[in-house]
Design a protein around this motif. Structure first.
Motif, PDB file in Angstrom:
ATOM      1  N   LYS A  61     -22.815  27.195  44.964  1.00  0.00           N
ATOM      2  CA  LYS A  61     -22.654  26.927  43.528  1.00  0.00           C
ATOM      3  C   LYS A  61     -22.711  28.242  42.758  1.00  0.00           C
ATOM      4  N   GLY A  62     -22.566  28.150  41.428  1.00  0.00           N
ATOM      5  CA  GLY A  62     -22.579  29.335  40.582  1.00  0.00           C
ATOM      6  C   GLY A  62     -23.957  29.954  40.502  1.00  0.00           C
ATOM      7  N   TYR A  63     -24.137  31.127  41.085  1.00  0.00           N
ATOM      8  CA  TYR A  63     -25.446  31.769  41.172  1.00  0.00           C
ATOM      9  C   TYR A  63     -25.606  32.953  40.222  1.00  0.00           C
ATOM     10  N   LYS A  64     -24.563  33.279  39.467  1.00  0.00           N
ATOM     11  CA  LYS A  64     -24.625  34.431  38.559  1.00  0.00           C
ATOM     12  C   LYS A  64     -25.252  34.023  37.228  1.00  0.00           C
ATOM     13  N   HIS A  65     -25.741  35.021  36.485  1.00  0.00           N
ATOM     14  CA  HIS A  65     -26.433  34.758  35.225  1.00  0.00           C
ATOM     15  C   HIS A  65     -25.592  33.965  34.231  1.00  0.00           C
ATOM     16  N   ARG A  66     -24.294  34.176  34.209  1.00  0.00           N
ATOM     17  CA  ARG A  66     -23.437  33.503  33.227  1.00  0.00           C
ATOM     18  C   ARG A  66     -23.010  32.098  33.654  1.00  0.00           C
ATOM     19  N   ASP A  67     -23.282  31.708  34.886  1.00  0.00           N
ATOM     20  CA  ASP A  67     -22.836  30.408  35.395  1.00  0.00           C
ATOM     21  C   ASP A  67     -23.693  29.269  34.859  1.00  0.00           C
ATOM     22  N   LYS A  68     -23.028  28.149  34.602  1.00  0.00           N
ATOM     23  CA  LYS A  68     -23.710  26.969  34.059  1.00  0.00           C
ATOM     24  C   LYS A  68     -24.746  26.425  35.048  1.00  0.00           C
ATOM     25  N   ASP A  69     -24.386  26.378  36.336  1.00  0.00           N
ATOM     26  CA  ASP A  69     -25.319  25.891  37.367  1.00  0.00           C
ATOM     27  C   ASP A  69     -26.618  26.691  37.342  1.00  0.00           C
ATOM     28  N   LYS A 108     -39.304  32.560  40.798  1.00  0.00           N
ATOM     29  CA  LYS A 108     -38.491  31.366  40.521  1.00  0.00           C
ATOM     30  C   LYS A 108     -37.062  31.751  40.143  1.00  0.00           C
ATOM     31  N   HIS A 109     -36.925  32.796  39.334  1.00  0.00           N
ATOM     32  CA  HIS A 109     -35.607  33.277  38.920  1.00  0.00           C
ATOM     33  C   HIS A 109     -34.779  33.693  40.142  1.00  0.00           C
ATOM     34  N   GLU A 110     -35.393  34.473  41.017  1.00  0.00           N
ATOM     35  CA  GLU A 110     -34.675  34.944  42.210  1.00  0.00           C
ATOM     36  C   GLU A 110     -34.391  33.802  43.177  1.00  0.00           C
ATOM     37  N   LEU A 111     -35.288  32.825  43.245  1.00  0.00           N
ATOM     38  CA  LEU A 111     -35.036  31.652  44.097  1.00  0.00           C
ATOM     39  C   LEU A 111     -33.870  30.821  43.561  1.00  0.00           C
ATOM     40  N   CYS A 112     -33.666  30.816  42.251  1.00  0.00           N
ATOM     41  CA  CYS A 112     -32.489  30.134  41.675  1.00  0.00           C
ATOM     42  C   CYS A 112     -31.215  30.786  42.202  1.00  0.00           C
ATOM     43  N   HIS A 113     -31.171  32.132  42.179  1.00  0.00           N
ATOM     44  CA  HIS A 113     -30.021  32.841  42.743  1.00  0.00           C
ATOM     45  C   HIS A 113     -29.843  32.465  44.215  1.00  0.00           C
ATOM     46  N   TYR A 114     -30.949  32.480  44.952  1.00  0.00           N
ATOM     47  CA  TYR A 114     -30.950  32.238  46.399  1.00  0.00           C
ATOM     48  C   TYR A 114     -30.397  30.859  46.744  1.00  0.00           C
ATOM     49  N   HIS A 115     -30.974  29.817  46.161  1.00  0.00           N
ATOM     50  CA  HIS A 115     -30.580  28.455  46.538  1.00  0.00           C
ATOM     51  C   HIS A 115     -29.177  28.110  46.059  1.00  0.00           C
ATOM     52  N   LEU A 116     -28.783  28.589  44.884  1.00  0.00           N
ATOM     53  CA  LEU A 116     -27.423  28.322  44.397  1.00  0.00           C
ATOM     54  C   LEU A 116     -26.386  29.051  45.241  1.00  0.00           C
ATOM     55  N   ARG A 125     -36.803  49.859  39.466  1.00  0.00           N
ATOM     56  CA  ARG A 125     -37.323  50.452  38.236  1.00  0.00           C
ATOM     57  C   ARG A 125     -37.021  49.626  36.998  1.00  0.00           C
ATOM     58  N   THR A 126     -35.795  49.128  36.888  1.00  0.00           N
ATOM     59  CA  THR A 126     -35.371  48.481  35.643  1.00  0.00           C
ATOM     60  C   THR A 126     -35.329  46.966  35.725  1.00  0.00           C
ATOM     61  N   THR A 127     -35.730  46.405  36.823  1.00  0.00           N
ATOM     62  CA  THR A 127     -35.655  44.956  36.992  1.00  0.00           C
ATOM     63  C   THR A 127     -36.917  44.423  37.663  1.00  0.00           C
ATOM     64  N   GLY A 128     -37.214  43.156  37.426  1.00  0.00           N
ATOM     65  CA  GLY A 128     -38.391  42.541  38.023  1.00  0.00           C
ATOM     66  C   GLY A 128     -38.198  42.191  39.485  1.00  0.00           C
ATOM     67  N   GLY A 129     -36.967  41.890  39.859  1.00  0.00           N
ATOM     68  CA  GLY A 129     -36.678  41.537  41.241  1.00  0.00           C
ATOM     69  C   GLY A 129     -35.183  41.426  41.444  1.00  0.00           C
ATOM     70  N   ARG A 130     -34.770  41.265  42.682  1.00  0.00           N
ATOM     71  CA  ARG A 130     -33.350  41.054  42.959  1.00  0.00           C
ATOM     72  C   ARG A 130     -33.164  40.262  44.244  1.00  0.00           C
ATOM     73  N   TYR A 131     -32.085  39.475  44.227  1.00  0.00           N
ATOM     74  CA  TYR A 131     -31.691  38.692  45.388  1.00  0.00           C
ATOM     75  C   TYR A 131     -30.529  39.414  46.047  1.00  0.00           C
ATOM     76  N   MET A 132     -30.644  39.672  47.334  1.00  0.00           N
ATOM     77  CA  MET A 132     -29.606  40.395  48.068  1.00  0.00           C
ATOM     78  C   MET A 132     -28.600  39.403  48.652  1.00  0.00           C
ATOM     79  N   LEU A 133     -27.345  39.517  48.239  1.00  0.00           N
ATOM     80  CA  LEU A 133     -26.319  38.555  48.633  1.00  0.00           C
ATOM     81  C   LEU A 133     -26.030  38.551  50.131  1.00  0.00           C
ATOM     82  N   ARG A 134     -26.031  39.705  50.753  1.00  0.00           N
ATOM     83  CA  ARG A 134     -25.674  39.768  52.184  1.00  0.00           C
ATOM     84  C   ARG A 134     -26.815  39.369  53.112  1.00  0.00           C
TER      85      ARG A 134
END
Length: 157
Positions: free
Chosen positions: A79-87, A66-74, A33-42
């Protein structure tokens, strides 16, 4: 667009933009509802909110993917896959992905109602304004330890 077409688009974007394969599932989740997409860590799956595709079009959908694929590949690369991470922020810029998705037109038109509760200390008359209700049998005034009394509840649009 079906789940299979979405999955094929995710595989294609992963190959073209990241030069890496996408080996998991991508599908629409109607409960988002409140987000465009999400990457599931597990499970490493990507879930997309179909409303963004229906209301804002394919370009917005591609940005979310593309945003979710950034989370996925990092994440898979360790590497740092969270929103606050430099990577993460650097990879977003590199592939031209948005950091946040746009607001849906239906959400822009909604007026948010806010509730404000007003409490007053019975001893020193100090006023407390809160968004959440206070258990007056458990909590007391922070200044004089007097009993709190609910004065009024207002709704602001």
């Amino acid at each position: 667009m079906t789940d299979q077409e979405l999955h094929n688009l995710v595989v294609k974007l992963s190959r073209e933009e990241f030069n890496k394969p996408f080996r998991h599932k991508a599908f629409f989740n109607p409960r988002l509802r409140t987000t465009g997409g999400r990457y599931m860590l597990r499970s490493h799956n990507i879930e997309i909110n179909k409303k963004y595709f229906e209301q804002l079009g394919e370009q917005e959908l591609i940005g979310i993917i593309k945003h979710e694929l950034c989370h996925y590949h990092l994440h898979l690369g360790g590497k740092g896959y969270k929103h606050r991470d430099k990577d993460f922020r650097e990879l977003l810029k590199e592939v031209g992905a948005p950091r946040y998705c746009s607001i849906l037109p239906e959400e822009k038109n909604k007026k948010r109602k806010r509730k404000i509760l007003v409490y007053q200390c019975s001893a020193c008359k100090l006023i407390y304004e809160r968004k959440k209700s206070i258990n007056t049998t458990r909590y007391v005034c922070g200044k004089c330890r007097g009993k709190l009394v609910k004065i009024k509840e207002t709704t602001i649009e």
